[in-house]
Scaffold this motif. Structure first.
Motif, mmCIF file in Angstrom:
data_model
loop_
_atom_site.group_PDB
_atom_site.id
_atom_site.type_symbol
_atom_site.label_atom_id
_atom_site.label_comp_id
_atom_site.label_asym_id
_atom_site.label_seq_id
_atom_site.Cartn_x
_atom_site.Cartn_y
_atom_site.Cartn_z
ATOM 1 N N ALA A 28 0.624 -1.216 -0.219
ATOM 2 C CA ALA A 28 0.070 -0.138 -0.137
ATOM 3 C C ALA A 28 0.828 1.072 0.054
ATOM 4 O O ALA A 28 0.350 2.241 -0.664
ATOM 5 N N GLU A 29 2.063 1.218 0.676
ATOM 6 C CA GLU A 29 2.961 2.179 0.605
ATOM 7 C C GLU A 29 3.594 2.517 -0.628
ATOM 8 O O GLU A 29 3.985 3.571 -1.056
ATOM 9 N N LEU A 30 3.864 1.345 -1.438
ATOM 10 C CA LEU A 30 4.675 1.548 -2.642
ATOM 11 C C LEU A 30 3.626 2.345 -3.686
ATOM 12 O O LEU A 30 4.219 3.161 -4.617
ATOM 13 N N VAL A 31 2.346 1.997 -3.658
ATOM 14 C CA VAL A 31 1.468 2.506 -4.769
ATOM 15 C C VAL A 31 0.834 3.546 -4.101
ATOM 16 O O VAL A 31 -0.550 4.043 -4.559
ATOM 17 N N ASP A 32 0.835 4.138 -2.818
ATOM 18 C CA ASP A 32 0.259 5.288 -2.059
ATOM 19 C C ASP A 32 -1.512 4.961 -2.055
ATOM 20 O O ASP A 32 -2.170 5.612 -2.415
ATOM 21 N N LEU A 33 -1.706 3.526 -1.473
ATOM 22 C CA LEU A 33 -3.114 3.340 -1.007
ATOM 23 C C LEU A 33 -3.731 4.050 0.230
ATOM 24 O O LEU A 33 -4.765 3.674 0.662
ATOM 25 N N THR A 34 -2.695 4.567 0.805
ATOM 26 C CA THR A 34 -2.927 4.862 2.455
ATOM 27 C C THR A 34 -3.557 6.225 2.351
ATOM 28 O O THR A 34 -3.939 6.591 3.526
ATOM 29 N N SER A 35 -3.210 7.224 1.392
ATOM 30 C CA SER A 35 -3.436 8.638 1.711
ATOM 31 C C SER A 35 -4.835 8.867 1.538
ATOM 32 O O SER A 35 -5.273 10.002 2.080
ATOM 33 N N ASP A 36 -5.680 8.059 1.015
ATOM 34 C CA ASP A 36 -7.151 8.410 0.822
ATOM 35 C C ASP A 36 -7.794 7.271 1.450
ATOM 36 O O ASP A 36 -7.843 5.977 1.652
ATOM 37 N N GLY A 37 -8.614 7.816 2.495
ATOM 38 C CA GLY A 37 -9.188 6.861 3.442
ATOM 39 C C GLY A 37 -10.272 6.000 2.820
ATOM 40 O O GLY A 37 -10.180 4.600 3.515
ATOM 41 N N ARG A 38 -10.990 6.316 1.647
ATOM 42 C CA ARG A 38 -11.865 5.482 0.991
ATOM 43 C C ARG A 38 -11.201 4.633 0.404
ATOM 44 O O ARG A 38 -11.577 3.268 0.442
ATOM 45 N N THR A 39 -9.949 4.781 -0.259
ATOM 46 C CA THR A 39 -9.299 3.700 -0.988
ATOM 47 C C THR A 39 -8.613 2.853 -0.228
ATOM 48 O O THR A 39 -8.402 1.551 -0.182
ATOM 49 N N TRP A 40 -7.985 3.244 1.142
ATOM 50 C CA TRP A 40 -7.490 2.438 1.913
ATOM 51 C C TRP A 40 -8.293 1.228 2.558
ATOM 52 O O TRP A 40 -8.103 0.183 2.710
ATOM 53 N N HIS A 41 -9.791 1.735 2.803
ATOM 54 C CA HIS A 41 -10.763 0.796 3.474
ATOM 55 C C HIS A 41 -10.881 -0.172 2.276
ATOM 56 O O HIS A 41 -11.119 -1.308 2.436
ATOM 57 N N ALA A 42 -11.215 0.124 1.244
ATOM 58 C CA ALA A 42 -11.664 -0.677 0.075
ATOM 59 C C ALA A 42 -10.334 -1.674 -0.207
ATOM 60 O O ALA A 42 -10.723 -2.953 -0.617
ATOM 61 N N TYR A 43 -9.153 -1.230 -0.091
ATOM 62 C CA TYR A 43 -8.010 -2.323 -0.264
ATOM 63 C C TYR A 43 -8.141 -3.259 0.801
ATOM 64 O O TYR A 43 -7.912 -4.122 0.602
ATOM 65 N N ARG A 44 -8.275 -2.728 2.009
ATOM 66 C CA ARG A 44 -8.157 -3.743 3.097
ATOM 67 C C ARG A 44 -9.228 -4.835 2.973
ATOM 68 O O ARG A 44 -9.140 -6.154 3.386
ATOM 69 N N GLU A 45 -10.496 -4.389 2.593
ATOM 70 C CA GLU A 45 -11.524 -5.344 2.179
ATOM 71 C C GLU A 45 -11.190 -6.403 1.139
ATOM 72 O O GLU A 45 -11.687 -7.389 1.160
ATOM 73 N N VAL A 46 -10.538 -5.977 0.118
ATOM 74 C CA VAL A 46 -9.974 -6.932 -0.799
ATOM 75 C C VAL A 46 -9.135 -7.887 -0.172
ATOM 76 O O VAL A 46 -9.202 -9.188 -0.440
#
Length: 617
Positions: free
Chosen positions: A88-106
Motif C-alpha cells: 500500500a505504501e509503494l502505490v500510495d493506497l494509504t493517503s485516501d481513507g476510502r481507497t485504503w478501506h476498500a483495499y483492506r476489504e479486498v
C-alpha cells in the motif's frame, strides 16, 4: 523464514496444496492435484514473469511476496527490492481513507476488486500517474494480485485536451466553461477555504464599438484585437493580485465579453479600483501591424457575500449592471444597485403579467370631471385606466402604459378602455335622460393608430353601445398629432368625419407648431398643467408671473380663431379657475373639481361642480 525471503519459489508455494491424508486413494488423488497445481503454478509463474504490466503478489498482511521485473523496475532498487515491503505504501493506497478501506476489504476477501488512479514517485525521482488494480488470486492461490499500469502519457494527453477544451483559442484565456467551473467551486467552498473575507467580486465587461471594427475590418483583425485586449486584462489582473494570495481570474465568456473574477474580495473599493484600471488600460490605442485602433469598454461590477449568492444570481446581476453601464453612456463602470434592480425587476414583472391581467379583468376605469369655466357645470369626463394588480396594488397609467406600448398590449387594453368608457357614458345618459349628456374623453396611444384599425374599433363600439359620436372625444399627445401624415392623418380624418371629437393632450410640451392645427381635424387643445401652475402665487403676498398669463391667453385666442376649444389641466385653486375663465378658457380639469373617481360618484358631482361657477370662491 518469511515468504519474501524465499525468492522465486514463493509464487509456486502460493499454489502448492498440503498433503495430510495417508489413504492410498487419497494419496493418488492428491498426487494428481499436486501435478495439476504444479502445472498451474508453472503457468502462473510464466505469465507473471512475462506480463507487460507491473505485477506483484501480496499476502493477506499486505506485504509483497514476489514481484515481476516490471514492478521491480517501477518501485524497487538494487538496495531495496519490492519483496517484503508494504504494498500500500509503494502505490500510495494509504493517503485516501476510502481507497485504503476498500483495499483492506479486498485483502480480507470481502470485496472482489479495487481499481484506482494514483500519483506516485519513480525511483529516479520523477512523478508518474499509475492505474492500480487489486484482485484476489484464483481458487487454490493465496493472497492478492496487485497490477500497476503507467498511464502518465494518457494523463498528459487528457490534460492537454482539457486545456484546449477549457481555454479560448483566440485569447488563450480560460473560456466560459472553466470560468463557471471556478465560480461554482468558489461559491461552494467553505469561508476558511476561500480566505478571511468570504466575499466574491466580479467585473463583467464588453467592448464598446467592437462589432463595427469586426464588421468593417474583418474577423482576423477583430481576433487580433481581442487577443491584445486579453493581454491588457491579464496585466491588470496580475497588478491587482500583486502582494495578494492570487490574481483575479480573467476569462473570455464569448464574443467581446470578458470577466475578471475576484474569489476573495475585500469589498467594493477593491472591485472599483480593478474596474478603473481596466478602463484606463483599454483606452490606450492598440497598434496591430501598423493599424491603430481605439476601443473602450463598459463594465458591470458586482460584489457580495459568497454565501448569499449563486453562480446564476451573480451573473444575472453582472449582466444587468453591464447593461446599466451601456445605458449610462459607455466607457464607464457601474456598481450593482439593489434598488435600481428592484425597479427593473418590478418592471419586468409588470410586463410579463400585463396581457394576462387584461384577460383576467384586472383593469378598471376612473373618471375625472371636465368642467365648463363659465358656469362651473360638468360637461364631460376623462376616462383614466387603473390596474388592480394582485401583487403591487392599484397602479396608475404612468406605471404600465409605457410597457403596454412597448410590447403591443396597448392595443387590446385600448380596445377595452374604449368599449368600457363608451358603455359607461351611455349608461349615464340613460340614467339621466332630462339632463345634458356627458361626453367621455378616451386617451389613445400612437401604437393603437398604427397597429390596429382604430376607426373600425370606434365604429363598432359606438354601434354596440348606442353612444352618439359627438359624445366621444379621442385624446392623442401633441407629439403624436403634430406632423401627422399617412395613416395617422387618415385615421384622424375618418374619426372626425364620423363626428368624433379629436383633442390634443398636453399641448405646449412638444412641437408647439400651431401652423399644423389649421390642417388637422382637431377640435380641442388641452393645455399642459405646467402652464396652469404658473398661475399660482410664488409665495405669500407675491404676485404670479404675468408672462405665464400672456402666453396662455395668446394660445387660447389663437385656438379660438381656429375654431378650437381649450381645456386647462391641473386646475387646483379657485384663483386659477377665475383667471382661466377671465382669459377665455373653455373647460377645466383638476383637483379643484375632483380627483379621478369611480363611475358611481360622477352623478353626485354634477351638482357640486356648480359651486365653482363665476363669482363663487
Amino acid at each position: 523464514m518469511s515468504a519474501a525471503s524465499e525468492g522465486p519459489t514463493a509464487a509456486a508455494d502460493l499454489v502448492r496444496p498440503a498433503v495430510t491424508d495417508s489413504d492410498p486413494e487419497a494419496s493418488r488423488r492428491t498426487g494428481t492435484e499436486v501435478t495439476r497445481a504444479t502445472d498451474a503454478g508453472a503457468s502462473f509463474r510464466s505469465a507473471f514473469a512475462s506480463a507487460p504490466l507491473a505485477m506483484a503478489v501480496v499476502d493477506r498482511d499486505g506485504l509483497v511476496v514476489t514481484a515481476n521485473d516490471n514492478f521491480t523496475a517501477l518501485f524497487g532498487t538494487a538496495a531495496r527490492p519490492p519483496a517484503g515491503q508494504v504494498a500500500a505504501e509503494l502505490v500510495d493506497l494509504t493517503s485516501d481513507g476510502r481507497t485504503w478501506h476498500a483495499y483492506r476489504e479486498v485483502l480480507r476477501g470481502r470485496r472482489a476488486r479495487l481499481r484506482c488512479t494514483r500519483r506516485v514517485k519513480h525511483p529516479d525521482g520523477h512523478a508518474m500517474w499509475v492505474q492500480v488494480t487489486v484482485a484476489p488470486l484464483h481458487e487454490g492461490f493465496q493472497g492478492v494480485l496487485l497490477s500497476v499500469a503507467d498511464i502518465s502519457a494518457r494523463r498528459e494527453l487528457q490534460a492537454r485536451l482539457r486545456h484546449l477544451q477549457m481555454h479560448d483559442p483566440v485569447t488563450r484565456l480560460p473560456n466560459r466553461t472553466l470560468f463557471f467551473e471556478r465560480l461554482t467551486a468558489a461559491l461552494e467552498s467553505e469561508p476558511e477555504e476561500r480566505g478571511s473575507t468570504g466575499r466574491i467580486g466580479l467585473c463583467y465587461l464588453d467592448l464598446d464599438g467592437f462589432k463595427a471594427i469586426n464588421d468593417t475590418l474583418g474577423h482576423r483583425v477583430g481576433d487580433r484585437l481581442l487577443a491584445a485586449v486579453a493581454e491588457r486584462l491579464t496585466r491588470c489582473a496580475d497588478e491587482a493580485g500583486f502582494a495578494r494570495a492570487g490574481a483575479p481570474l480573467v476569462a473570455r465568456l464569448g464574443g467581446d465579453e470578458f470577466a475578471l473574477l475576484v474569489e476573495d474580495s475585500t469589498g467594493t473599493e477593491q472591485l472599483a479600483d480593478l474596474a478603473e484600471s481596466v478602463l484606463r488600460a483599454l483606452r490606450a490605442p492598440f497598434d496591430l501591424s501598423g493599424r491603430r485602433l481605439s476601443v473602450t469598454a463598459s463594465v458591470g461590477v458586482v460584489e457580495r457575500l459568497a454565501a448569499d449568492t449563486t453562480a446564476t444570481g451573480l451573473m444575472q446581476a453582472a449582466d444587468t449592471t453591464l447593461y446599466w453601464a451601456k445605458a449610462d453612456g459607455k466607457d464607464r463602470w457601474t456598481l450593482f444597485d439593489p434598488e435600481r434592480n428592484a425597479h427593473r425587476m418590478t418592471r419586468q414583472a409588470l410586463a410579463s403579467t400585463l396581457r394576462p391581467g387584461i384577460e383576467r379583468g384586472e383593469f378598471r376605469l376612473e373618471y375625472q370631471p371636465l368642467v365648463g369655466m363659465a358656469d362651473g357645470r360638468l360637461r364631460g369626463v376623462e376616462a383614466l385606466v387603473r390596474w388592480d394588480h394582485p401583487q403591487f396594488g392599484i397602479l396608475t397609467p404612468n406605471r404600465f402604459i409605457g410597457l403596454a406600448e412597448e410590447d403591443g398590449a396597448i392595443v387590446p387594453l385600448g380596445r377595452w378602455v374604449l368599449a368600457t368608457a363608451c358603455r359607461q357614458a351611455r349608461r349615464w345618459q340613460l340614467e339621466h335622460p332630462a339632463e345634458e349628456p356627458l361626453f367621455v374623453s378616451v386617451n389613445v396611444a400612437v401604437r393603437q393608430v398604427w397597429d390596429s384599425d382604430l376607426v373600425a374599433d370606434v365604429d363598432r363600439v359606438l354601434a354596440e353601445t348606442g353612444l352618439a359620436p359627438e359624445l366621444l372625444q379621442i385624446e392623442l399627445t401633441e407629439s403624436a398629432v403634430m406632423g401627422s401624415a399617412g395613416r395617422p392623418l387618415q385615421v384622424l380624418q375618418a374619426l372626425s368625419a364620423m363626428g368624433v371629437r379629436i383633442a390634443i393632450d398636453d399641448f405646449g410640451t412638444g412641437y408647439s407648431n400651431l401652423a399644423y392645427l389649421s390642417r388637422l381635424p382637431v377640435d380641442v387643445l388641452k393645455l399642459d398643467g405646467s402652464f396652469v401652475r404658473g398661475f399660482q402665487y410664488e409665495g405669500e403676498g407675491a404676485p404670479p408671473n404675468p408672462a405665464d398669463e400672456v402666453v396662455v391667453e395668446a394660445m387660447i385666442q389663437l385656438a379660438h380663431r381656429l375654431g378650437l376649444t381649450v381645456t386647462a389641466e391641473c386646475v387646483e385653486t379657485p384663483a386659477q379657475a377665475e383667471r382661466l375663465r377671465r382669459i377665455g378658457c373653455d373647460t377645466g380639469q383638476g383637483w379643484l373639481y375632483s380627483r379621478p373617481v369611480a363611475p358611481d360618484r360622477i352623478s353626485g358631482l354634477r351638482a357640486r361642480t356648480t359651486s365653482y361657477a363665476v363669482g363663487k370662491p
